[in-house]
Design an enzyme around this catalytic site. Structure first.
Site, PDB file in Angstrom:
ATOM      1  N   GLY A 199       0.817  -1.204   0.000  1.00 22.92           N
ATOM      2  CA  GLY A 199       0.000   0.000   0.000  1.00 22.92           C
ATOM      3  C   GLY A 199       0.853   1.257   0.000  1.00 22.92           C
ATOM      4  O   GLY A 199       0.522   2.260  -0.639  1.00 22.92           O
ATOM      5  N   GLU A 206       2.298   6.032   7.489  1.00 20.84           N
ATOM      6  CA  GLU A 206       3.673   6.187   6.994  1.00 20.84           C
ATOM      7  C   GLU A 206       4.392   7.345   7.693  1.00 20.84           C
ATOM      8  O   GLU A 206       5.596   7.287   7.920  1.00 20.84           O
ATOM      9  CB  GLU A 206       3.698   6.378   5.468  1.00 20.84           C
ATOM     10  CG  GLU A 206       3.008   5.262   4.674  1.00 20.84           C
ATOM     11  CD  GLU A 206       3.454   3.848   5.026  1.00 20.84           C
ATOM     12  OE1 GLU A 206       4.596   3.681   5.486  1.00 20.84           O
ATOM     13  OE2 GLU A 206       2.643   2.909   4.865  1.00 20.84           O
ATOM     14  N   HIS A 245       5.727   6.223  10.939  1.00 20.25           N
ATOM     15  CA  HIS A 245       6.975   5.466  10.770  1.00 20.25           C
ATOM     16  C   HIS A 245       8.203   6.387  10.744  1.00 20.25           C
ATOM     17  O   HIS A 245       9.307   5.919  11.005  1.00 20.25           O
ATOM     18  CB  HIS A 245       6.967   4.720   9.438  1.00 20.25           C
ATOM     19  CG  HIS A 245       6.337   3.359   9.490  1.00 20.25           C
ATOM     20  ND1 HIS A 245       6.612   2.436  10.461  1.00 20.25           N
ATOM     21  CD2 HIS A 245       5.466   2.762   8.642  1.00 20.25           C
ATOM     22  CE1 HIS A 245       5.923   1.321  10.209  1.00 20.25           C
ATOM     23  NE2 HIS A 245       5.212   1.489   9.110  1.00 20.25           N
TER      24      HIS A 245
HETATM   25  N1  BES Z   1       6.553  -0.760   5.917  1.00 23.23           N
HETATM   26  C1  BES Z   1       5.344  -1.071   5.258  1.00 23.23           C
HETATM   27  C2  BES Z   1       5.533  -1.511   3.837  1.00 23.23           C
HETATM   28  C3  BES Z   1       5.909  -2.972   3.708  1.00 23.23           C
HETATM   29  C4  BES Z   1       4.934  -3.936   3.750  1.00 23.23           C
HETATM   30  C5  BES Z   1       7.220  -3.338   3.539  1.00 23.23           C
HETATM   31  C6  BES Z   1       5.294  -5.276   3.641  1.00 23.23           C
HETATM   32  C7  BES Z   1       7.575  -4.671   3.447  1.00 23.23           C
HETATM   33  C8  BES Z   1       6.610  -5.643   3.481  1.00 23.23           C
HETATM   34  C9  BES Z   1       4.394   0.118   5.267  1.00 23.23           C
HETATM   35  O1  BES Z   1       4.570   0.997   6.311  1.00 23.23           O
HETATM   36  C10 BES Z   1       3.014  -0.425   5.449  1.00 23.23           C
HETATM   37  O2  BES Z   1       2.752  -0.923   6.497  1.00 23.23           O
HETATM   38  N2  BES Z   1       2.175  -0.336   4.436  1.00 23.23           N
HETATM   39  C11 BES Z   1       0.841  -0.874   4.483  1.00 23.23           C
HETATM   40  C12 BES Z   1      -0.181   0.223   4.458  1.00 23.23           C
HETATM   41  C13 BES Z   1      -0.589   0.619   5.838  1.00 23.23           C
HETATM   42  C14 BES Z   1      -1.579   1.725   5.834  1.00 23.23           C
HETATM   43  C15 BES Z   1      -1.148  -0.510   6.645  1.00 23.23           C
HETATM   44  C16 BES Z   1       0.664  -1.741   3.262  1.00 23.23           C
HETATM   45  O3  BES Z   1       1.484  -1.639   2.369  1.00 23.23           O
HETATM   46  O4  BES Z   1      -0.283  -2.513   3.234  1.00 23.23           O
HETATM   47 ZN    ZN Z   2       3.891   0.224   8.112  1.00 22.06          ZN
END
Ligand code: BES
Ligand code: ZN
EC number: 3.4.11.-
Length: 836
Positions: free
Chosen positions: A324, A361, A364
């Protein structure tokens, strides 16, 4: 920590610039000798047939990176890049080799130089490079041993193709309104893909500073974590952007993009420049994201009382994106639907999603970027906190979105998987890239967030906030583990400690890491390890007998009942420290009790007609009321439901029925009705191709997937595999949606079985989309034959060496479905007969 070799805590390394008063020790542990020289026979074989001097997945800690100079020149026509880097390293213990991560890179040349070691003072001592692709590592062998406490500089020239998938340094394409297809190059590194873009120490503990230079054509722009310092003209009309040096950070947060995007910008109260980038035709959809990110950045800077440390923050909508969004420091990347908002076609729930993702984000930037988990086993410290902070920040910045009700869904949703035996503890060992990827699941995100919310409720919002600020300040630019968080939350600190920039520890009246709860000393760590080290969720059974309140805890397992033979074994050794809260008919007070044993009896202060446990559903436990408990609560609800607070009513429904995750979007329904005729379906498919709004496209694709005609569903899958009209990034959600359609269930599953190798060409086995595809097309099955078929398929994959945790989860879910049907089918049949 998962190193199995002998460990030695070394007390020599400390980053003096960033860490004021307290750091005296290294965060690294290290093996005590050069294993290569002792016993070269046990080592793996490098690609050239020579022994590779390191056999572990984790890198040795004798050599640590301090600074990377990284130069990258992508060619968006030939779709490859050439690059070079100079890594300044500190040698902490004598060694004959340097091990780096590198995956799919062609190393052209590697040299070593040192200002501090006279033997290496003259520039460019050529190094032997060995590679061991199974561990995604290279070894640089030095002619003469490197000496402890000296700094060296490793220079490497390398090149590769821009990756085809969604990881590393990859290409993404989009179509302009005029029908032209354009290519951009973008990075996505978390958790283990920085090594696909440059050789590096690709583990979160190896923080370093990065100075990045990108060469590009004049029709493009380049973006990276930091602002650009200057642009230099190079031969052939090329331009080279030099970016400011980053703060100390982990490799997985490094990012750069070469594109031709347009942006809108604003300035946060602290002076940070915030910009939203999108492909030029989508520029008009960037304004809401700018408003939201400015508000949220202001909120976080105030709330944490810690400045966002970079001068700028860019948020970029990437046309092809696997997850996402990704929190790269200063250059956050998003799937288009997670950032762009088109007031004409996006709904309120789309706006909510964009707000939530931005809030996540940006959280983070502190939880994850400033303070990073030591290792991926504790990824929940990143993801659980970011998910928890969505609640805190969106409630304040957008109260009208009523986010706290939505937050509860996180808990209800994860309870479904956490009440299966195949669940896992929040903290779990993870070694291989596949195991690491698998840690990004509902347990890390949602259970993590729900546990933090429970702890906040237990400690009080003020104390919890103080504790996490303490944690962020103490571990800034460093790494932390669970226990560091628990001790920060236990320490009673004064406001003045923070404002003076100091750190505080427990005051002298209490022992270290202890706080007082109802006049008893309580260790946060003792409570929380029962939640992070044990999988599952407790059931609190409560019985009111006059003024006695009898409590009992057991492990809650969906589909396993007390009279099942396995029940006893599945309960063994499970015990939680449960912060129980309750309200009663006789006052508005919230009563609290820490249940640390299997059973307990409380004495109610007054006579009362009903008791409701888990006030506002803040606790991560399910409640069952024995004797007349449920009847009394139902009577209250019938008499005047407002006597119970809304979140208590939601919690009661959840506990009673064990189901809730979604009000369906009206537009989706309208489109779905339209999709039931051939003309309507074709029209929608055409609109899908034309629409510039990702949110609208999602709704149309869902509607298209509800068709009763299998040939239409097959066409959708074909388009998804082709990746032009329906992008490959959307294939997982497409298959998921088709499998929810009774006419598509079998089709989707057959497709997955028959096209397994083709799917693996598009997605990594352990990637999020692949796991969605696997569980989405199987976990609704409910017959023994289906279970057997799925089992056989998974087994055939396992014999080919592919194993995923999700296999076990799916099999257990299907077994549970079968059991549920067996138990409930007779009464359902009866009920249906009566109703008819
Ligand atoms: N750090 C993650 C992205 C990520 C996800 C990296 C899986 C490696 C593996 C990012 O902060 C994240 O959590 N993104 C979510 C969206 C969020 C609003 C829950 C996602 O990509 O689903
Ligand atoms: Zn995340």
């Amino acid at each position: 920590m998962v190193n199995t070799h002998r460990k030695l805590i070394l007390n020599i390394y400390c980053s003096a610039i960033i860490l004021p008063q307290i750091c005296t020790c290294s965060q690294f542990t290290s093996s005590s000798n050069d294993q290569y020289n002792e016993n070269p026979g046990v080592f793996p074989v490098a690609t050239n047939g020579e022994p590779f001097p390191w056999h572990e997945l984790r890198l040795p800690t004798k050599v640590i990176p301090l600074h990377y100079d990284l130069f990258v020149h992508p060619n968006l026509t030939s779709l490859d890049f050439v690059a070079s880097e100079k890594i300044e390293v500190l040698v902490r213990d004598t060694t004959q080799f340097i091990i780096l991560h590198s995956h799919g890179l062609e190393i052209m040349n590697a040299t070593l130089q040192s200002e501090e070691d006279l033997r290496y003072k003259k520039s460019g001592e050529k190094l032997t490079v060995l590679s061991y692709p199974a561990h995604q590592q290279i070894a640089l062998l030095v002619p003469e041993k490197l000496m402890a406490d000296l700094r060296y500089s490793v220079a490497i020239d390398f090149q590769a193709k821009l990756a085809d998938g969604f990881e590393g340094f990859y290409k993404s394409t989009y179509r302009t309104l005029g029908g032209e297809t354009r290519t951009i190059a973008v990075t996505d590194f978390e958790p283990t893909h920085a090594r696909m873009a440059f050789p590096c120490f690709d583990e979160p503990l190896f923080k370093a500073n990065f100075s990045i230079k990108i060469r590009r054509e004049s029709r493009h722009i380049a973006l990276s974590n930091m602002p650009k310092v200057k642009t230099i003209e190079r031969e052939g009309g090329l331009l080279e952007d030099h970016f400011e040096t980053t703060v100390k950070m982990s490799t997985y947060l490094v990012a750069y993009i070469v594109c031709d995007f347009a942006s809108v910008s604003g300035t946060a109260s602290s002076g940070v420049k915030v910009s939203i980038y999108a492909s030029p035709d989508k520029w008009s959809q960037t304004h809401y994201a700018l408003e939201a990110s400015l508000k949220l950045l202001d909120f976080y800077e105030n709330y944490f009382n810690i400045h966002y440390p970079l001068p700028k923050l860019d948020l970029v909508a990437i046309p092809d994106f696997e997850s996402g969004a990704m929190e790269n420091w200063g250059l956050v990347t998003y799937r288009e639907t997670s950032l762009l908002f088109d007031p004409k076609t996006s709904s309120t729930s789309d706006k909510l999603w964009v707000t939530k993702v931005i809030a996540h984000e940006l959280a983070h930037q502190w939880f994850g970027n400033l303070v990073t988990m030591e290792w991926w086993n504790d990824i929940w410290l990143n993801e659980g906190f970011a998910t928890y902070m969505e609640l805190i920040s969106v409630n304040v910045t957008y109260p009208e979105l009523q986010f706290d009700n939505i937050f509860l869904n996180n808990c209800f949703e994860v309870i479904k998987s956490d009440s299966l035996n195949s669940s896992r503890p929040v903290s779990k060992q993870a070694e291989t890239p596949t195991q690491i990827q698998e840690m990004f699941d509902a347990i890390s995100y949602k259970k993590g967030a729900c546990l933090l919310n429970m702890l906040k409720d237990f400690l009080s919002e003020e104390k919890f906030k103080k504790g996490i600020i303490h944690y962020l300040k103490k571990f800034s630019y460093r790494n932390a583990k669970n226990d560091d968080l628990w001790s920060s939350l236990s320490n009673s600190c004064l406001e003045s400690d923070f404002t003076s920039g100091g750190f505080c520890y427990s005051d002298s009246k209490t022992t270290s890491n202890t706080l007082t709860f109802l006049e008893e000393n309580v260790e946060v760590k003792d409570i929380m390890t029962t939640w992070t080290r044990q999988k599952g969720i407790p059931l609190v059974v409560v019985e009111q007998e006059g003024r006695l309140l009898k409590l009992r805890q057991e492990r809650f397992l969906n589909g396993v009942f007390r009279d099942d033979p396995e029940w006893g074994a599945l309960q063994e050794r499970y015990l939680w420290h449960i912060p129980v809260t309750y309200s009663t008919s006789s006052s508005n007070a919230i009563h609290r009790h820490l249940l640390t044993s299997k059973t307990d009896t409380l004495y109610l202060p007054e006579k009362t007609s009903w008791v409701k446990l888990n006030v506002d559903s803040n606790g991560y436990y399910i409640v069952h009321y024995e004797a007349h408990g449920w009847d009394q609560l139902i009577a209250v609800l019938n008499q005047n439901h407002t006597l119970l607070r809304p979140k208590d009513r939601i919690g009661l429904i959840h506990d009673a029925f064990q189901l809730v995750s979604i009000p369906t979007d009206v537009l989706k329904i309208v489109y779905s009705v339209g999709a039931q005729t051939t003309e309507g379906w074709n029209y929608l498919l055409e609109q899908y191709g034309l629409s510039l709004s990702g949110a609208e496209k999602n709704k149309i694709l869902y509607a298209l997937s509800t068709s009763k005609h299998q040939e239409k569903l097959i066409k959708l899958i074909d388009l998804g595999m082709e990746g032009k009209v329906i992008k490959t990034q959307d294939l997982a959600s497409l298959l998921y949606a088709i499998a929810r359609n009774p006419k598509g269930q079998q089709l989707a599953w057959n497709f997955v079985k028959e096209n397994w190798t083709h799917l693996l060409e598009r997605f990594e086995l352990s990637s999020f989309p692949m796991r969605i595809i696997i569980s989405g097309t199987t976990s609704h099955f409910s017959s023994k034959d289906e279970l057997q078929e799925v089992k056989l398929f998974f087994e055939s994959l396992q014999t080919q060496g592919s194993y995923l945790e999700v296999f076990q989860i799916v099999l257990e879910t299907i077994s549970k479905n079968i059991k549920w049907l067996e138990k409930n089918l007779p009464s359902l049949r009866n009920w249906l007969l009566i109703s008819i």
